[in-house]
Structure formats: structure tokens, C-alpha cells
Design a protein around this motif. Sequence first.
Motif, PDB file in Angstrom:
ATOM      1  N   UNK A 172       0.839  -1.199   0.000  1.00 38.24           N
ATOM      2  CA  UNK A 172       0.000   0.000   0.000  1.00 38.24           C
ATOM      3  C   UNK A 172       0.877   1.253   0.000  1.00 38.24           C
ATOM      4  N   UNK A 173       1.905   1.253   0.854  1.00 42.06           N
ATOM      5  CA  UNK A 173       2.823   2.389   0.915  1.00 42.06           C
ATOM      6  C   UNK A 173       3.503   2.609  -0.435  1.00 42.06           C
ATOM      7  N   UNK A 174       3.960   1.515  -1.068  1.00 39.63           N
ATOM      8  CA  UNK A 174       4.649   1.634  -2.368  1.00 39.63           C
ATOM      9  C   UNK A 174       3.716   2.199  -3.442  1.00 39.63           C
ATOM     10  N   UNK A 175       2.438   1.910  -3.349  1.00 39.22           N
ATOM     11  CA  UNK A 175       1.451   2.459  -4.288  1.00 39.22           C
ATOM     12  C   UNK A 175       1.322   3.967  -4.086  1.00 39.22           C
ATOM     13  N   UNK A 176       1.246   4.393  -2.810  1.00 38.57           N
ATOM     14  CA  UNK A 176       1.185   5.833  -2.507  1.00 38.57           C
ATOM     15  C   UNK A 176       2.425   6.540  -3.057  1.00 38.57           C
ATOM     16  N   UNK A 177       3.570   5.904  -2.849  1.00 38.10           N
ATOM     17  CA  UNK A 177       4.853   6.443  -3.296  1.00 38.10           C
ATOM     18  C   UNK A 177       4.870   6.588  -4.826  1.00 38.10           C
ATOM     19  N   UNK A 178       4.397   5.563  -5.519  1.00 40.75           N
ATOM     20  CA  UNK A 178       4.352   5.563  -6.978  1.00 40.75           C
ATOM     21  C   UNK A 178       3.432   6.670  -7.507  1.00 40.75           C
ATOM     22  N   UNK A 179       2.247   6.800  -6.903  1.00 40.74           N
ATOM     23  CA  UNK A 179       1.300   7.846  -7.319  1.00 40.74           C
ATOM     24  C   UNK A 179       1.897   9.233  -7.116  1.00 40.74           C
ATOM     25  N   UNK A 180       2.558   9.434  -5.981  1.00 35.88           N
ATOM     26  CA  UNK A 180       3.160  10.734  -5.688  1.00 35.88           C
ATOM     27  C   UNK A 180       4.305  11.038  -6.653  1.00 35.88           C
ATOM     28  N   UNK A 181       5.135  10.052  -6.947  1.00 33.35           N
ATOM     29  CA  UNK A 181       6.238  10.261  -7.891  1.00 33.35           C
ATOM     30  C   UNK A 181       5.707  10.708  -9.253  1.00 33.35           C
ATOM     31  N   UNK A 182       4.658  10.036  -9.733  1.00 35.78           N
ATOM     32  CA  UNK A 182       4.065  10.400 -11.032  1.00 35.78           C
ATOM     33  C   UNK A 182       3.587  11.855 -11.024  1.00 35.78           C
ATOM     34  N   UNK A 183       3.038  12.265  -9.906  1.00 35.57           N
ATOM     35  CA  UNK A 183       2.549  13.637  -9.757  1.00 35.57           C
ATOM     36  C   UNK A 183       3.722  14.647  -9.731  1.00 35.57           C
ATOM     37  N   UNK A 184       4.763  14.329  -8.960  1.00 34.87           N
ATOM     38  CA  UNK A 184       5.868  15.273  -8.762  1.00 34.87           C
ATOM     39  C   UNK A 184       6.749  15.470  -9.992  1.00 34.87           C
ATOM     40  N   UNK A 185       6.905  14.426 -10.817  1.00 34.72           N
ATOM     41  CA  UNK A 185       7.767  14.580 -12.006  1.00 34.72           C
ATOM     42  C   UNK A 185       7.135  15.476 -13.077  1.00 34.72           C
ATOM     43  N   UNK A 186       5.901  15.886 -12.859  1.00 33.25           N
ATOM     44  CA  UNK A 186       5.259  16.836 -13.778  1.00 33.25           C
ATOM     45  C   UNK A 186       5.606  18.273 -13.402  1.00 33.25           C
ATOM     46  N   UNK A 187       6.186  18.457 -12.203  1.00 34.86           N
ATOM     47  CA  UNK A 187       6.515  19.802 -11.726  1.00 34.86           C
ATOM     48  C   UNK A 187       7.918  20.204 -12.161  1.00 34.86           C
ATOM     49  N   UNK A 188       8.106  21.496 -12.271  1.00 30.37           N
ATOM     50  CA  UNK A 188       9.421  22.021 -12.617  1.00 30.37           C
ATOM     51  C   UNK A 188       9.942  22.868 -11.461  1.00 30.37           C
ATOM     52  N   UNK A 189      11.240  23.138 -11.465  1.00 33.21           N
ATOM     53  CA  UNK A 189      11.887  23.897 -10.385  1.00 33.21           C
ATOM     54  C   UNK A 189      11.597  23.276  -9.022  1.00 33.21           C
ATOM     55  N   UNK A 190      12.028  22.045  -8.892  1.00 35.87           N
ATOM     56  CA  UNK A 190      11.751  21.282  -7.671  1.00 35.87           C
ATOM     57  C   UNK A 190      12.897  20.304  -7.395  1.00 35.87           C
ATOM     58  N   UNK A 191      13.167  20.140  -6.123  1.00 34.70           N
ATOM     59  CA  UNK A 191      14.069  19.084  -5.658  1.00 34.70           C
ATOM     60  C   UNK A 191      13.180  18.052  -4.983  1.00 34.70           C
ATOM     61  N   UNK A 192      13.298  16.807  -5.387  1.00 28.84           N
ATOM     62  CA  UNK A 192      12.476  15.726  -4.826  1.00 28.84           C
ATOM     63  C   UNK A 192      13.378  14.741  -4.096  1.00 28.84           C
ATOM     64  N   UNK A 193      13.092  14.562  -2.818  1.00 26.52           N
ATOM     65  CA  UNK A 193      13.798  13.551  -2.039  1.00 26.52           C
ATOM     66  C   UNK A 193      12.888  12.326  -1.960  1.00 26.52           C
ATOM     67  N   UNK A 194      13.333  11.233  -2.543  1.00 24.79           N
ATOM     68  CA  UNK A 194      12.521  10.015  -2.555  1.00 24.79           C
ATOM     69  C   UNK A 194      12.785   9.199  -1.295  1.00 24.79           C
ATOM     70  N   UNK A 195      11.923   8.230  -1.054  1.00 17.11           N
ATOM     71  CA  UNK A 195      12.175   7.277   0.026  1.00 17.11           C
ATOM     72  C   UNK A 195      13.218   6.274  -0.447  1.00 17.11           C
ATOM     73  N   UNK A 196      13.909   5.656   0.496  1.00 19.38           N
ATOM     74  CA  UNK A 196      14.980   4.716   0.160  1.00 19.38           C
ATOM     75  C   UNK A 196      14.533   3.538  -0.695  1.00 19.38           C
ATOM     76  N   UNK A 197      13.255   3.178  -0.593  1.00 21.52           N
ATOM     77  CA  UNK A 197      12.752   2.015  -1.328  1.00 21.52           C
ATOM     78  C   UNK A 197      12.062   2.347  -2.633  1.00 21.52           C
ATOM     79  N   UNK A 198      12.197   3.563  -3.102  1.00 20.33           N
ATOM     80  CA  UNK A 198      11.526   3.980  -4.346  1.00 20.33           C
ATOM     81  C   UNK A 198      11.863   3.042  -5.499  1.00 20.33           C
ATOM     82  N   UNK A 199      13.072   2.486  -5.487  1.00 22.08           N
ATOM     83  CA  UNK A 199      13.523   1.645  -6.597  1.00 22.08           C
ATOM     84  C   UNK A 199      13.079   0.182  -6.442  1.00 22.08           C
ATOM     85  N   UNK A 200      12.265  -0.114  -5.446  1.00 19.74           N
ATOM     86  CA  UNK A 200      11.780  -1.492  -5.309  1.00 19.74           C
ATOM     87  C   UNK A 200      10.633  -1.774  -6.279  1.00 19.74           C
TER      88      UNK A 200
END
Length: 168
Positions: free
Chosen positions: A54-82
Amino acid sequence: MRIILIGFMGVGKTVVGKSLAKNLSIKFIDMDNEIEKRENKIISDIFKESGEEYFRKLENDLLKELVKQDNIIISTGGGIITKQENIDILKQERKVVFLDANVWTIQKNVSKEINKRPLLKQSENIAETIDNLLKKRINKYNDTYNIKIDINDKNINEVVSEILVHIG
């Protein structure tokens, strides 16, 4: 400009990200903090109550949302690549910075906040758990980044300066 920080828990993605954002005068988002805010729960409770998937799904949805933004620094969770879909998204980006550290550095950095780390909380041997998780994830981190910064024996300013040199 969009810079995405990846790396194992405790490598300093949040503190480096905040410093980098301040230096560049752009927005900073810590994905774990954002998920906690939206769910109104700390991550260890999300893991406990709803599970890692469930957490990984939330993480995935948020990543999709954030990569549409510009002028931003995004700190991901350590498990983003799982999750393969996250790797695929990150591979489309031009400035994915992998903050790399050894087991000793990670253990030192997380030692004061073990209870906030669901994957370490139950561990009998923290160094061994970190080592095992790192071995499982290292190839995925290596497949994903454009810029790799070794953070061992460096302070935040040194890491930020190195990133700024790479992003030119």
C-alpha cells in the motif's frame, strides 16, 4: 530544473535536498513527509496498518505527480527503486542523483531514529539488515541514476557542492 535524490535510508536525501533547494531557490519536497501529511500517519504506522505494498502504491502515485513539476528538488524514500514502474519513471529524468554510502555510514546516520525506520525496527543486527537490504537494492540504484555522489566522510555542504558541480 528538476533534481531527484535517490539512495538508501539514512544517506541524507532530506537534509541534502533542503540545502540544495535553498541554494537554488527552488521548491523542496520530501516524498516520505508528503505521504505522511496526506495520510495523516507516520510511515511506520502506514506499514503496520496497511502494509508495504500500500505504501509503495502511494509512493508511486506521488512520484508520477511530482515529475510533472518544474523547479523542484524531490527527495525520494529509500525504497523507491523497489517498484519497476518507479525505476522506469526515474530513467526518463535527466537529473537523478544517487547518494551512495557504505553500511557503516548508513548505520551511524540512522542509529538515533531506528523507530522511524519500519524495515530496521525489528532487526536484531542493524548492520546486517542494512547490508542485506543494500545488496538487494544496489543494482537498482545503479541502473537508475545519472549522477552518483559518494557521501562517505563528507558533510552536507560538500555533498551539495558536488551535486551543484555535476548539474552545472
